[in-house]
Design a protein around this motif. Structure first.
Motif, mmCIF file in Angstrom:
data_model
loop_
_atom_site.group_PDB
_atom_site.id
_atom_site.type_symbol
_atom_site.label_atom_id
_atom_site.label_comp_id
_atom_site.label_asym_id
_atom_site.label_seq_id
_atom_site.Cartn_x
_atom_site.Cartn_y
_atom_site.Cartn_z
ATOM 1 N N MET A 216 -6.543 10.150 -7.080
ATOM 2 C CA MET A 216 -6.859 9.341 -5.842
ATOM 3 C C MET A 216 -5.665 9.891 -4.727
ATOM 4 N N ARG A 217 -6.186 9.807 -3.551
ATOM 5 C CA ARG A 217 -5.099 10.331 -2.475
ATOM 6 C C ARG A 217 -4.536 9.229 -1.812
ATOM 7 N N ARG A 218 -3.475 9.151 -1.127
ATOM 8 C CA ARG A 218 -2.885 7.998 -0.737
ATOM 9 C C ARG A 218 -3.881 7.471 0.614
ATOM 10 N N SER A 219 -4.737 8.218 1.149
ATOM 11 C CA SER A 219 -5.891 7.432 2.059
ATOM 12 C C SER A 219 -6.683 6.599 1.224
ATOM 13 N N GLU A 220 -7.104 7.149 0.175
ATOM 14 C CA GLU A 220 -8.039 6.380 -0.710
ATOM 15 C C GLU A 220 -7.364 5.160 -1.282
ATOM 16 N N PHE A 221 -6.018 5.202 -1.542
ATOM 17 C CA PHE A 221 -5.061 4.278 -2.066
ATOM 18 C C PHE A 221 -5.186 2.891 -1.061
ATOM 19 N N LEU A 222 -4.941 3.383 0.308
ATOM 20 C CA LEU A 222 -4.912 2.540 1.395
ATOM 21 C C LEU A 222 -6.289 1.786 1.571
ATOM 22 N N ARG A 223 -7.261 2.538 1.486
ATOM 23 C CA ARG A 223 -8.478 2.068 1.830
ATOM 24 C C ARG A 223 -8.974 0.982 0.497
ATOM 25 N N ALA A 224 -8.587 1.466 -0.363
ATOM 26 C CA ALA A 224 -8.996 0.545 -1.684
ATOM 27 C C ALA A 224 -8.210 -0.768 -1.772
ATOM 28 N N VAL A 225 -6.981 -0.586 -1.488
ATOM 29 C CA VAL A 225 -6.002 -1.946 -1.028
ATOM 30 C C VAL A 225 -6.585 -2.893 0.123
ATOM 31 N N ASP A 226 -6.990 -2.341 1.010
ATOM 32 C CA ASP A 226 -7.684 -2.724 2.167
ATOM 33 C C ASP A 226 -8.969 -3.581 1.840
ATOM 34 N N ASP A 227 -9.765 -2.778 1.299
ATOM 35 C CA ASP A 227 -11.169 -3.321 0.681
ATOM 36 C C ASP A 227 -10.938 -4.315 -0.387
ATOM 37 N N GLU A 228 -10.053 -4.436 -1.275
ATOM 38 C CA GLU A 228 -9.601 -5.337 -2.437
ATOM 39 C C GLU A 228 -9.087 -6.543 -1.893
ATOM 40 N N PHE A 229 -8.158 -6.503 -0.838
ATOM 41 C CA PHE A 229 -7.152 -7.389 -0.599
ATOM 42 C C PHE A 229 -7.442 -7.985 0.934
ATOM 43 N N GLY A 230 -8.148 -7.335 1.620
ATOM 44 C CA GLY A 230 -8.431 -7.685 3.174
ATOM 45 C C GLY A 230 -7.092 -7.845 3.825
ATOM 46 N N GLY A 231 -6.924 -9.223 4.416
ATOM 47 C CA GLY A 231 -5.854 -9.746 5.239
ATOM 48 C C GLY A 231 -4.613 -9.870 4.379
ATOM 49 N N ARG A 232 -4.617 -9.752 3.272
ATOM 50 C CA ARG A 232 -3.258 -9.873 2.420
ATOM 51 C C ARG A 232 -2.773 -8.365 1.931
ATOM 52 N N ALA A 233 -3.602 -7.270 2.259
ATOM 53 C CA ALA A 233 -3.153 -5.907 1.902
ATOM 54 C C ALA A 233 -1.751 -5.516 2.135
ATOM 55 N N ASP A 234 -1.338 -5.612 3.658
ATOM 56 C CA ASP A 234 -0.277 -5.444 4.121
ATOM 57 C C ASP A 234 1.013 -6.106 3.461
ATOM 58 N N SER A 235 0.732 -7.430 3.385
ATOM 59 C CA SER A 235 1.698 -8.237 2.569
ATOM 60 C C SER A 235 1.823 -7.598 1.395
ATOM 61 N N LEU A 236 0.978 -7.645 0.631
ATOM 62 C CA LEU A 236 1.113 -7.120 -0.933
ATOM 63 C C LEU A 236 1.710 -5.741 -1.138
ATOM 64 N N THR A 237 1.459 -4.694 -0.074
ATOM 65 C CA THR A 237 1.939 -3.350 -0.255
ATOM 66 C C THR A 237 3.498 -3.414 0.061
ATOM 67 N N HIS A 238 3.763 -4.457 0.817
ATOM 68 C CA HIS A 238 5.343 -4.557 1.511
ATOM 69 C C HIS A 238 6.145 -5.362 0.793
ATOM 70 N N ASP A 239 5.540 -6.357 0.230
ATOM 71 C CA ASP A 239 6.439 -7.665 -0.500
ATOM 72 C C ASP A 239 6.180 -7.473 -1.988
ATOM 73 N N LEU A 240 5.308 -7.392 -2.425
ATOM 74 C CA LEU A 240 5.030 -7.601 -4.051
ATOM 75 C C LEU A 240 5.996 -6.362 -4.817
ATOM 76 N N ILE A 241 6.904 -7.133 -5.536
ATOM 77 C CA ILE A 241 7.376 -5.906 -6.330
ATOM 78 C C ILE A 241 6.658 -5.648 -7.681
ATOM 79 N N LEU A 242 6.069 -4.292 -8.127
ATOM 80 C CA LEU A 242 5.454 -4.299 -9.120
ATOM 81 C C LEU A 242 6.169 -3.965 -10.313
ATOM 82 N N GLY A 243 6.098 -4.845 -11.180
ATOM 83 C CA GLY A 243 6.662 -4.869 -12.573
ATOM 84 C C GLY A 243 6.759 -3.453 -13.112
ATOM 85 N N ALA A 244 5.898 -3.015 -13.171
ATOM 86 C CA ALA A 244 5.774 -1.558 -13.784
ATOM 87 C C ALA A 244 6.237 -0.511 -13.250
#
Length: 73
Positions: free
Chosen positions: A1-29
């Motif tokens: 998976m490339r960075r652009s594919e990651f960003l597209r996947a996040v946007d497709d899955e989370f829509g308007g929440r994508a930006d907030s999730l990638t900037h604010d959510l601490i990923l435990g793993a």
């Protein structure tokens, strides 16, 4: 998976929440946000799977996302 594919996947899955999730959510793993992990050089696929685990994305929606459809000839 490339960075652009990651960003597209996040946007497709989370829509308007994508930006907030990638900037604010601490990923435990990973012990950091998705954006921090990207900037630190963590493979986008590892980040995507950690984000999916953290947000309970069903397994069928985790694989093969973010890719563009092949062009028709």
């Amino acid at each position: 998976m490339r960075r652009s594919e990651f960003l597209r996947a996040v946007d497709d899955e989370f829509g308007g929440r994508a930006d907030s999730l990638t900037h604010d959510l601490i990923l435990g793993a990973l012990g950091r946000t998705a954006r921090e992990a990207l900037d630190a050089g963590v493979p986008p696929r590892d980040i995507w799977l950690a984000l999916c685990d953290e947000t309970d994305v069903p397994a069928p929606r985790r694989y093969g996302v973010g890719r563009l459809d092949p062009r028709e000839r």
